[in-house]
Design a protein around this motif. Structure first.
Motif, PDB file in Angstrom:
ATOM      1  N   ALA A 133       0.955  -1.304  -0.152  1.00 39.73           N
ATOM      2  CA  ALA A 133      -0.107  -0.137  -0.021  1.00 39.73           C
ATOM      3  C   ALA A 133       0.840   1.448  -0.044  1.00 39.73           C
ATOM      4  N   LEU A 134       0.734   2.212  -0.911  1.00 39.09           N
ATOM      5  CA  LEU A 134       1.480   3.271  -1.028  1.00 39.09           C
ATOM      6  C   LEU A 134       0.869   4.579  -0.878  1.00 39.09           C
ATOM      7  N   SER A 135       1.531   5.601  -0.660  1.00 36.01           N
ATOM      8  CA  SER A 135       0.770   6.847  -0.289  1.00 36.01           C
ATOM      9  C   SER A 135       0.312   7.940  -1.814  1.00 36.01           C
ATOM     10  N   ALA A 136       0.825   7.524  -2.721  1.00 35.54           N
ATOM     11  CA  ALA A 136       0.357   8.175  -4.162  1.00 35.54           C
ATOM     12  C   ALA A 136       0.242   6.821  -5.268  1.00 35.54           C
ATOM     13  N   ALA A 137      -0.569   7.383  -6.178  1.00 34.12           N
ATOM     14  CA  ALA A 137      -0.444   6.481  -7.424  1.00 34.12           C
ATOM     15  C   ALA A 137       0.859   6.093  -8.061  1.00 34.12           C
ATOM     16  N   VAL A 138       0.812   4.733  -8.361  1.00 37.54           N
ATOM     17  CA  VAL A 138       1.951   4.347  -9.054  1.00 37.54           C
ATOM     18  C   VAL A 138       2.042   4.728 -10.397  1.00 37.54           C
ATOM     19  N   SER A 139       3.153   5.545 -10.717  1.00 37.85           N
ATOM     20  CA  SER A 139       3.381   5.611 -12.215  1.00 37.85           C
ATOM     21  C   SER A 139       4.222   4.754 -13.080  1.00 37.85           C
ATOM     22  N   CYS A 140       5.053   3.828 -12.459  1.00 33.88           N
ATOM     23  CA  CYS A 140       5.931   2.949 -13.017  1.00 33.88           C
ATOM     24  C   CYS A 140       6.279   1.829 -12.198  1.00 33.88           C
ATOM     25  N   VAL A 168       9.507   1.273  -7.492  1.00 32.82           N
ATOM     26  CA  VAL A 168       8.302   1.679  -7.634  1.00 32.82           C
ATOM     27  C   VAL A 168       8.398   3.184  -7.883  1.00 32.82           C
ATOM     28  N   GLY A 169       7.865   3.715  -9.138  1.00 30.30           N
ATOM     29  CA  GLY A 169       7.725   5.374  -9.182  1.00 30.30           C
ATOM     30  C   GLY A 169       6.373   5.558  -8.958  1.00 30.30           C
ATOM     31  N   LEU A 170       6.351   6.868  -8.133  1.00 34.55           N
ATOM     32  CA  LEU A 170       5.093   7.108  -7.720  1.00 34.55           C
ATOM     33  C   LEU A 170       4.784   8.460  -8.496  1.00 34.55           C
ATOM     34  N   SER A 171       3.485   9.230  -8.605  1.00 35.18           N
ATOM     35  CA  SER A 171       2.948  10.049  -9.374  1.00 35.18           C
ATOM     36  C   SER A 171       3.572  11.405  -8.462  1.00 35.18           C
ATOM     37  N   SER A 172       3.931  11.193  -7.120  1.00 37.33           N
ATOM     38  CA  SER A 172       4.122  12.309  -6.316  1.00 37.33           C
ATOM     39  C   SER A 172       5.725  12.499  -6.444  1.00 37.33           C
ATOM     40  N   GLY A 173       6.441  11.993  -7.118  1.00 36.41           N
ATOM     41  CA  GLY A 173       7.583  12.176  -7.518  1.00 36.41           C
ATOM     42  C   GLY A 173       8.608  11.224  -6.708  1.00 36.41           C
ATOM     43  N   ALA A 174       8.501  10.328  -5.642  1.00 35.94           N
ATOM     44  CA  ALA A 174       9.302   9.567  -4.847  1.00 35.94           C
ATOM     45  C   ALA A 174       9.328   8.319  -5.635  1.00 35.94           C
ATOM     46  N   VAL A 175      10.466   7.781  -5.360  1.00 38.83           N
ATOM     47  CA  VAL A 175      10.760   6.311  -6.081  1.00 38.83           C
ATOM     48  C   VAL A 175      10.939   5.413  -4.721  1.00 38.83           C
ATOM     49  N   LEU A 176      10.438   4.381  -4.728  1.00 34.34           N
ATOM     50  CA  LEU A 176      10.438   3.460  -3.385  1.00 34.34           C
ATOM     51  C   LEU A 176      11.043   2.107  -4.005  1.00 34.34           C
ATOM     52  N   ILE A 177      12.280   1.641  -3.314  1.00 30.17           N
ATOM     53  CA  ILE A 177      12.953   0.396  -3.482  1.00 30.17           C
ATOM     54  C   ILE A 177      12.577  -0.731  -2.582  1.00 30.17           C
ATOM     55  N   ARG A 216       8.012  17.268  -9.395  1.00 29.10           N
ATOM     56  CA  ARG A 216       7.356  16.664 -10.587  1.00 29.10           C
ATOM     57  C   ARG A 216       7.010  15.157 -10.521  1.00 29.10           C
ATOM     58  N   GLY A 217       6.368  14.458 -10.963  1.00 25.20           N
ATOM     59  CA  GLY A 217       6.078  12.927 -10.819  1.00 25.20           C
ATOM     60  C   GLY A 217       6.979  12.202 -11.589  1.00 25.20           C
ATOM     61  N   VAL A 218       7.052  11.105 -11.189  1.00 27.77           N
ATOM     62  CA  VAL A 218       8.130  10.122 -12.058  1.00 27.77           C
ATOM     63  C   VAL A 218       7.441   9.364 -13.264  1.00 27.77           C
ATOM     64  N   LEU A 219       7.961   9.618 -14.292  1.00 23.34           N
ATOM     65  CA  LEU A 219       7.631   9.122 -15.667  1.00 23.34           C
ATOM     66  C   LEU A 219       7.959   7.532 -15.763  1.00 23.34           C
ATOM     67  N   GLN A 220       9.207   7.374 -15.600  1.00 21.36           N
ATOM     68  CA  GLN A 220       9.797   6.005 -16.077  1.00 21.36           C
ATOM     69  C   GLN A 220      10.854   5.829 -14.950  1.00 21.36           C
ATOM     70  N   VAL A 221      11.355   4.542 -14.798  1.00 25.78           N
ATOM     71  CA  VAL A 221      12.585   4.199 -14.286  1.00 25.78           C
ATOM     72  C   VAL A 221      12.884   2.873 -14.848  1.00 25.78           C
ATOM     73  N   ALA A 222      14.559   3.002 -15.000  1.00 29.13           N
ATOM     74  CA  ALA A 222      15.107   2.156 -15.816  1.00 29.13           C
ATOM     75  C   ALA A 222      16.633   1.763 -15.337  1.00 29.13           C
ATOM     76  N   LEU A 223      16.996   0.434 -15.441  1.00 29.06           N
ATOM     77  CA  LEU A 223      18.091  -0.059 -14.753  1.00 29.06           C
ATOM     78  C   LEU A 223      19.314  -0.245 -16.139  1.00 29.06           C
ATOM     79  N   SER A 224      20.359  -0.254 -15.633  1.00 30.14           N
ATOM     80  CA  SER A 224      21.624  -0.292 -16.548  1.00 30.14           C
ATOM     81  C   SER A 224      21.512  -2.277 -16.693  1.00 30.14           C
ATOM     82  N   VAL A 225      21.940  -2.714 -17.378  1.00 28.89           N
ATOM     83  CA  VAL A 225      22.152  -4.005 -17.847  1.00 28.89           C
ATOM     84  C   VAL A 225      22.753  -4.779 -16.731  1.00 28.89           C
ATOM     85  N   GLN A 226      23.725  -4.289 -16.089  1.00 31.34           N
ATOM     86  CA  GLN A 226      24.686  -4.889 -15.098  1.00 31.34           C
ATOM     87  C   GLN A 226      23.876  -4.535 -13.586  1.00 31.34           C
TER      88      GLN A 226
END
Length: 1616
Positions: free
Chosen positions: A1304-1311, A1323-1332, A1351-1361
């Protein structure tokens, strides 16, 4: 090219019914073997054992059937006495030359000239001339006239040689006790035969000398059967391509003496050498050497002890040489003959996997057209009826009209009449008209399925009239609706269509007789059907059409009609009858007037001579008696076992039998073999075959009753008349005989006895074990040519023989069989087989497999019916894999076979490791279509098994609950249906419409029984309206209005109710009314109060009624107030009040009135009802608002429908969610239980769904359309965000099929993003926070706080490693470093911050590369490369035309893929930075790339697209390797080892392994499973990126389809 165009034109003519059958294109090699019976027996056996099998295998590999006719095989002592050997031989040669596409005649000529028989018939003038030459020899004249009898029934009159048994009664009696007498009479006949020949030859010599006859006419009395066969076989064969000659010369034959070498030389009756015959033989050979040099093969052989001994080396070499010559020359001649196909046009290869559904349809249509042309010949006595039919069609051409029904008693000639009608109408209809003919009466005992027939007819019409062909039609209702739509479309096009369906009473109609028949037809469309007057179909037609005008009866033929038919048919075969015989025949026929009876009489009359007395005519009073006489004649002449066996096998064959097959099967029948060799042992006891001579004689006697059915150039034997087939079945196929015959046929098509010895008990022997020399029956003759006959016949015979284990092993449970039959005969043929199996076998696995193929069929139809092996195996695995464990015996074995075949495939394949396509055996049983508009009300009756529904357009539809069949549609009202009420007995229905009318309907006839026009106010405010019946009263009511009528529609006095009062419900005949002051009054049927008035406590103006429900059995009404109280009000005046805090939108009670259901928002609450209180016992939580609920009759289950379009089934005792049904198109507004089924409706949809509560559940998956998803590479865990709860992340265990946790999160999930190796969920949130969230330490949580801009989080990406992460905000990109400290993850950064410009557009995709580089793309199509190592330098890459949907780096850091919504993909090389391949793909739907993943080795890249496909591309060459359809768009993808795991939009997990061989065949087409095209433009390193075209023929790519695409097609992968 010209041949292809001509072929297409021919196919179009066939589909339009304009094709006139011409010469058949044969796919048969039928060879007649000519030889003296004893002279060449060793050579014939060598050919049988060594040569024929090789030629058979070669012909099969060429798509040809191979048959050998050797009349001398198996015949020892000829004792028939019929003098028909020469006639049979010449007849068989003619048949071979007619049927064979290549060589038709092979002669084996040794040192015997062969038998020189007496002529079987001599024309009367010639015979009388010969007798005149013997005037001075009265004994000779007496002998000739005693054995030759004049027959004036022959045209011209002919003297026929009488059978030997006419004077020697025991000549053919081989019983041991009469053997001496038989031998004595045989010797006597040989003496008389020699004298007759002597006299005839003398007379012929005298006549030739006198110039009365020619030398050729004289030679008839001297020529042997062998020479006559040679003359006939070599006739019109100047090039020598259709014949082979083998001549054996024995140098020192004369030294052996005639007695010692009697088998090899001609001898006279007294044992001396027949010098005359030897002279004729020498002349024959010299002529052959001179005229047939190219076809003669001469062998010089020394005999050993007067015989050919295969054990001697030189004789073995000779036999091997002749066998090899036979094989080689036959192959050469067959190959040469196929280059020039008879009949013109390209040859259709028998059993080819390249055949399409359209090709199979054209073959079926041409077969019906050809049969129609044959049956309408010689039609007499129907001119008046034919004219009436034509006139009725002409008068109805431009108006709406009904179908025409031709009916009559069985055998009255309805089929011939309809065929003649089709022929006449084709000649007068305009060129653009289409004729469809289906003859259903003259088929196998297995009846044609109505759904298959309608699909076939619809497909033909669509292809002929350029309409869209049928797709995705799985239910009977859909097929019937499409059939009617097709007829309307043809009319709207302005075309003319005539559909002729003969024998519709023979259809297999599981949904009711003629339920598919339209009552009305549009203009220019005609439908003519025929049926038996005494059939159920005729009763249904009478009831449905309700008029006598469209019915045309086929009456009896008159005596004069019979005379003309009889004279015509006799004249055609050069026969006539004496006046007395003709009178007797016509008198017999006149008693019935039946054409079938007449045909049987004519067939018998052909055997009558002018001397046959009336007492021996054997006329039957009707067709049945004539058939019985026919059977008796055949049994007396040929033997009961042989006749019953041959006719029984033909009757049991599903598609008829080839002659070679019939002889093989008869050879396996021990009863037939025992009868054949009852009094004499076989010539070769180690090799027993049914003698072809016996079949040839029987076939000649049956020629009027058998027909050749040509299919794909191969002729099968079948019965002309269905009634004869039924008579054969009744007489010969007893239960025991039928089972034994079916077993023999099953074993034959299985190939059980090929190369094996089969025992048989012959008279005088205990047991004889012998080879029957039946051919092998492989499933495949070559990789592209299948054994069609095995595919057609084996399933039927295994099923009906009771060999179900073999059926499950070799057919149903064989992946290779399923592919073979699907590829050659279409998936529909496999479904037909499985349907037949389901009728006899109670096998769940069979039904599941059948349902899987039904699900696959629409996709294969979309591709023209072409089936690829890997495609079929992949789909079966993707649908059945989850059923392999619960059903190991069939489905488990089948899945193992599919996987094994894919692992050994010679082309790139994806091997499913889980089920991800819609599986069989699902909950959805029927989709009830046929209603116009949304479903607003529904009712059902369990007793009547009927379901009625009303729409918002005023229509009412009635379905059968037993099979889901649409019984009828009623145009009930001009406005929406407000309420429906089923009346069980009789089956009536009340409907109340918004137009104010109340109507009563008969559901059996569809007739309106009652109509009350002003039963309800037209302008009344819409609200739920109910119908209530009580005795002779009908109540219609809602909360604000009540109407009451008598059962005959008479309105009663209006009910006394004050303005503002509310109707709470009706109990029996009393209305419960609530006033504004809180007083409840009970009003009687007269409108007055009953004296009972109840004042509710604490009811004031602040309280209002929210909802109410009646409990008729309890005599109570439950009233819910806005203040939160529930009032229980009884009819007696008692009432109570309890606190009820809910304000439900759903408020109802169960049928037993024990449970109250209250639905409020997403919760459904259930309460136990007591005498004066209620108690809550269950609360069912949903993901969306609950709209409806219903409890099962046994009070064990409860079903609910919600806004999220899902139906949930719960346990009423535990509250456990048992099942979820998805597939509806709108929110569920009504659910009803029917036994173990559930009916659901949607107000926004026109169809209803019937679900099975108990079914084989597919693997559970996450909800469809989840907003954000992520999956682990082992496919065990899925994380998703539901659209209804945007601030909650659900962890789903894919192994258990259940949710394993919630975040359960405090804001809507964006990615969502998932680190596979470090097992971190970001987990990226519309509030701008990222939870790991560490997956192994769920209690630990890391957070990246929101940026200063919030600003809200649009996307989160990881490197291959997985060492870095990039977070994309609306205005910037931030890069973080991921580390691990003391087993706990930690983040450092941001290491890089990249500001985004609003001018570039909204960011849509982001990816991290190595060396501090990152990529980001925008919705405008721009792609930018940011390089942190170079001080933040940016490089703008090539822009796309639409939104960038995915940016995917390779695992080894050498490439990255850019995918966009316009279906253009760019594969970039990073060292140096350059475009390597531009890959474009164009399909028939949206093509945008949604996700991509490189394989671990970076050799291929997988892409998931919005067109519901997964594609595999080669990184090195850019070639498209594979396209796979997956039912819904793929939204996420991650690779593992040699495959990938993906998530589809509908929530299923896709796990597949990719396998590609080292070398792919050059003709491999990656697009054969889809309709699309693609283009790859590649550049060399450092080369210019310009595009090019096709420059060389070898660049051609078969993946080229003509589609309606804007861009010009480029069918090649070009390397520039």
């Amino acid at each position: 090219m010209a041949a292809s165009v001509a072929a297409d034109r021919d196919v179009q003519d066939i589909l339009r019914g304009h094709w006139t059958p011409t010469m058949k294109t044969s796919n048969m090699i039928r060879v007649f073997i000519s030889s003296a019976f004893t002279d060449m027996s060793g050579e014939r056996r060598a050919l049988l054992e060594k040569a024929y099998p090789q030629v058979l295998a070669f012909c099969r590999s060429m798509g040809l059937a191979f048959e050998v006719v050797d009349l001398g095989w198996g015949i020892g002592k000829v004792t028939s006495g019929e003098h028909d050997i020469c006639e049979l031989s010449l007849r068989e040669i003619s048949i071979s030359k007619k049927k064979s596409a290549g060589p038709a005649f092979v002669a084996l000529l040794g040192n015997r000239y062969g038998q020189r028989p007496l002529p079987a018939g001599i024309l009367h003038k010639q015979f009388e001339l010969l007798v005149s030459k013997l005037a001075n020899k009265p004994d000779a004249v007496s002998l000739l006239t005693n054995w030759y009898m004049r027959d004036d029934n022959a045209v011209p009159p002919t003297y026929f040689l009488q059978p030997v048994t006419t004077h020697f009664l025991q000549y053919s009696d081989l019983q041991p006790e009469r053997a001496a007498r038989c031998d004595e009479e045989g010797a006597s006949w040989r003496v008389i035969e020699a004298r007759l020949l002597q006299h005839l030859r003398f007379a012929a010599g005298e006549a030739e000398a006198a110039g009365d006859i020619t030398a050729k006419e004289r030679s008839v009395f001297f020529t042997s059967v062998t020479e006559q066969e040679l003359e006939h076989g070599l006739e019109k064969d100047a090039d020598g391509t259709s014949a082979l000659l083998f001549i054996r010369e024995v140098p020192r034959l004369a030294k052996g003496g005639p007695r010692r070498l009697a088998r090899f030389m001609d001898a006279t009756g007294d044992g001396l050498l027949d010098v005359e015959a030897q002279g004729l033989l020498a002349g024959l050979k010299s002529r052959l050497y001179a005229s047939c040099k190219d076809m003669v093969n001469v062998h010089w052989v020394e005999l050993s002890r007067g015989a050919i001994e295969p054990r001697r080396k030189e004789h073995a070499q000779y036999l091997d040489a002749i066998s090899q010559q036979f094989v080689c020359q036959m192959k050469a001649r067959v190959t040469a003959a196929l280059q020039v196909v008879k009949g013109g046009g390209p040859r259709k290869v028998w059993g080819s996997t390249e055949d399409t559904k359209h090709g199979r349809l054209a073959e079926e249509v041409s077969r019906h057209l050809a049969l129609s042309g044959q049956l309408c010949r010689g039609l007499h006595g129907r001119e008046g009826l034919l004219a009436k039919l034509c006139l009725a069609m002409w008068e109805a051409t431009n108006v709406r009209h009904g179908p025409l029904v031709v009916h009559g008693a069985a055998g009255m000639g309805k089929t011939a009449l309809l065929c003649k009608l089709a022929q006449e109408m084709r000649s007068v209809m305009e060129a653009r008209a289409t004729l469809v003919v289906r003859l259903l009466g003259a088929r196998h005992l297995q009846r044609e399925d109505i759904d298959r027939l309608l699909l076939s007819v619809c497909l033909q019409i669509c292809l002929a009239c350029a309409l869209a062909p049928p797709t995705s039609l799985s239910t009977h209702q859909e097929i019937v609706s499409f059939f009617q739509e097709v007829l309307l479309s043809v009319s709207q096009q302005g075309g003319v269509l005539l559909v002729v369906l003969d024998g519709v009473d023979q259809l297999c109609e599981r949904h009711g007789a003629l339920c598919w028949l339209p009552r009305e037809l549009p203009p220019n469309v005609h439908l003519v059907i025929s049926m038996d007057t005494n059939s159920e179909a005729f009763v249904a037609a009478r009831f449905k059409l309700n008029s006598v005008e469209p019915f045309f009866q086929v009456d009896r033929l008159t005596r004069e009609d019979g005379r003309r038919v009889m004279e015509s048919q006799l004249s055609a075969c050069q026969r006539t009858l004496t006046p007395e015989q003709a009178g007797a025949a016509l008198q017999c026929f006149h008693s019935t007037g039946c054409p079938v009876h007449l045909r049987l009489i004519v067939s018998a009359a052909k055997r009558w001579t002018s001397s046959t007395p009336l007492t021996r005519l054997c006329l039957g009073a009707n067709a049945q008696e004539m058939m019985a006489e026919l059977f008796l004649m055949l049994e007396e002449k040929h033997g009961r076992e042989m006749v019953g066996g041959a006719l029984g096998y033909i009757a049991l064959a599903r598609e008829g039998l080839l002659e070679a097959e019939l002889r093989d099967i008869m050879s396996l029948d021990n009863d037939v073999i025992s009868e054949v060799y009852k009094f004499s042992l076989p010539q070769t006891p180690a090799l027993i075959r049914f003698p072809p001579m016996l079949w040839s004689r029987l076939q000649r006697d049956l020629e009027d009753h058998l027909e050749e059915r040509w299919t794909c150039g191969v002729a099968a034997i079948a019965f002309r008349e269905r009634r004869l087939l039924e008579a054969v079945s009744a007489r010969y196929l007893t239960m025991e005989r039928r089972g034994r015959s079916l077993t023999i046929m099953a074993e034959y098509f299985q190939g059980v006895w090929c190369g094996k010895l089969k025992p048989v008990a012959l008279p005088g022997l205990t047991l004889l074990v012998a080879d029957r020399k039946v051919p092998p029956q492989p499933l495949w003759f070559t990789p592209q040519l299948a054994n069609v006959r095995k595919l057609q016949e084996l399933p039927y015979h295994l099923l009906h023989a009771g060999l179900w284990e073999e059926l499950r092993r070799d057919v149903i449970g064989s992946a290779e069989w399923l592919f073979c039959k699907s590829a050659v005969m279409g998936v529909s043929s496999v479904i037909q087989d499985l349907d037949q199996c389901s009728l006899y076998m109670d096998c769940t696995e069979t039904r599941l497999l059948r349902d899987a193929l039904v699900l696959m069929e629409p996709g294969l139809d979309f591709l023209g019916g072409h089936v690829g092996a890997s495609h079929l195996y992949t789909e079966l695995l993707a649908r059945l894999r989850h059923l392999a464990t619960p059903f190991p015996s069939l489905i488990g074995r089948l899945c193992s076979q599919c996987e094994e075949c894919l692992l050994t495939s010679s082309e790139p394949v994806l091997i499913p490791k889980c089920s991800f396509l819609p599986p069989p055996g699902g909950a959805l049983q029927h989709t009830l279509a046929g209603l116009r508009g949304g479903v607003v009300c529904v009712d059902l009756s369990v007793e009547a098994e009927l379901l009625v529904a009303g729409s918002d357009e005023g229509a009412v539809a009635v379905w059968s609950l037993a099979d889901g069949h649409l019984e009828r549609t009623l145009s009930a009202h001009t406005a929406a249906i407000l309420s429906l009420k089923l009346i069980q007995s009789p089956a009536h229905c009340l409907s109340l419409g918004a137009d104010g009318s109340l109507k009563r309907w008969s559901l059996t006839s569809g007739q309106q029984l009652l109509c009350v026009q002003e039963a309800w106010p037209v302008d009344h405010t819409p609200s739920p309206v109910h119908l209530h019946l009580c005795g002779q009263l009908i109540f219609a009511y809602n909360r604000t209005h009540v109407s009451m009528l008598t059962s005959d529609g008479v309105p009663t006095l209006p009910l006394a109710a004050h303005e503002g009062s509310l109707c709470l419900g009706i109990l029996e005949d009393s209305v419960m009314v609530l006033s504004q002051s809180g007083q409840v009054r009970i009003l009687g049927p007269g409108g007055g109060a009953s004296g009972v008035a109840i004042q509710l406590e604490e009811w004031g103006r602040t309280l209002t009624a929210v909802n109410s429900v009646t409990l008729p059995e309890r005599g109570q009404v439950f009233l819910l107030s806005s203040q939160g109280f529930l009032y229980q009000i009884s009819r007696s005046g008692k009432h109570s009040r309890v606190h009820f805090p809910l304000r439900p939108s759903l408020f109802s009670v169960t049928a037993d009135e024990k449970i109250l259901l209250a639905g409020s928002d997403v919760t459904l609450s259930l309460f136990n009802i007591h005498i004066d209180s209620i108690h809550s016992f269950l609360q069912l939580k949903h993901d969306a608002d609950v709209l409806c609920a219903r409890v099962s009759s046994d009070a064990r289950l409860i079903a609910t429908g919600a806004v999220d379009q899902l139906i949930r089934v719960w346990s009423l005792t535990t509250g456990a969610l048992l099942d979820v049904f998805c597939g509806s198109e709108a929110p569920i507004t009504r659910v009803l239980f029917y036994e173990r089924f559930l009916v659901s409706t949607c107000a926004a949809a026109s169809c209803l769904h019937v679900w099975a509560v108990n079914h084989h559940k597919p693997p559970a998956h996450i909800p469809a359309g989840s907003a954000h998803v992520a999956v682990t590479k082992d496919a065990e865990q899925v994380f998703y965000v539901s659209g209804h709860r945007p601030s909650q992340v659900v962890s789903w265990n894919n192994n258990t099929g259940k949710a394993s946790g919630h975040l359960a999160l405090s804001a809507a999930v964006s990615c969502l993003a998932l680190a596979q190796h470090k097992r971190l969920l970001l987990v990226g949130l519309s509030s701008g926070a990222v939870l790991i969230y560490p997956l192994d330490l769920p209690e630990e949580t890391l957070a990246i706080p929101p940026p200063e801009s919030l600003r809200g989080v649009l996307q989160v990406a990881l490197s291959v490693q997985e060492t870095r992460a990039v977070v994309a905000y609306e205005d910037s990109l931030c890069v973080f470093h991921i580390t691990t400290r003391e087993r706990y993850p930690s983040l450092e950064g941001p290491l890089e911050r990249v500001q985004l410009s609003a001018q570039d557009g909204t960011l849509s995709a982001v990816a991290l590369l190595s060396d501090r580089r990152l990529l980001y793309g925008t919705e405008c199509g721009g792609v930018t490369l940011y390089d942190g190592a170079r001080g933040g330098a940016t490089t703008t890459l090539e822009r796309h035309r639409s939104n960038i949907t995915c940016l995917t780096p390779s695992n080894w850091g050498t490439h990255f893929l850019v995918g966009s919504q316009d279906a253009v993909q760019q594969l970039w090389s990073l060292k140096p930075l350059a475009v390597k391949h531009v890959m474009e793909y164009k399909g028939v739907s949206s093509e945008g790339v949604a996700c991509a993943a490189f394989s671990e080795s970076d050799q291929v890249v997988f892409t998931g697209s919005r067109d519901k496909t997964i594609k595999v591309w080669d990184v090195t060459s850019g070639n498209l390797l594979l396209v796979q359809s997956v039912e819904s768009a793929v939204v996420a993808m991650v690779t593992f080892r040699n495959g990938f795991v993906a998530l589809a939009q509908r929530g299923v997990v896709i796990q597949e392994v990719f396998r590609s061989p080292q070398c792919v065949a050059p003709d491999y087409n990656p697009l054969r499973t889809v309709k699309a095209r693609y283009r790859v433009t590649s550049t060399h390193q450092g080369g210019a990126g310009q595009r090019g075209g096709v420059s060389h023929p070898q660049d051609f790519n078969p993946a080229h389809f003509t589609l309606d695409c804007k861009a010009p097609p480029s069918p090649t992968c070009v390397l520039l």
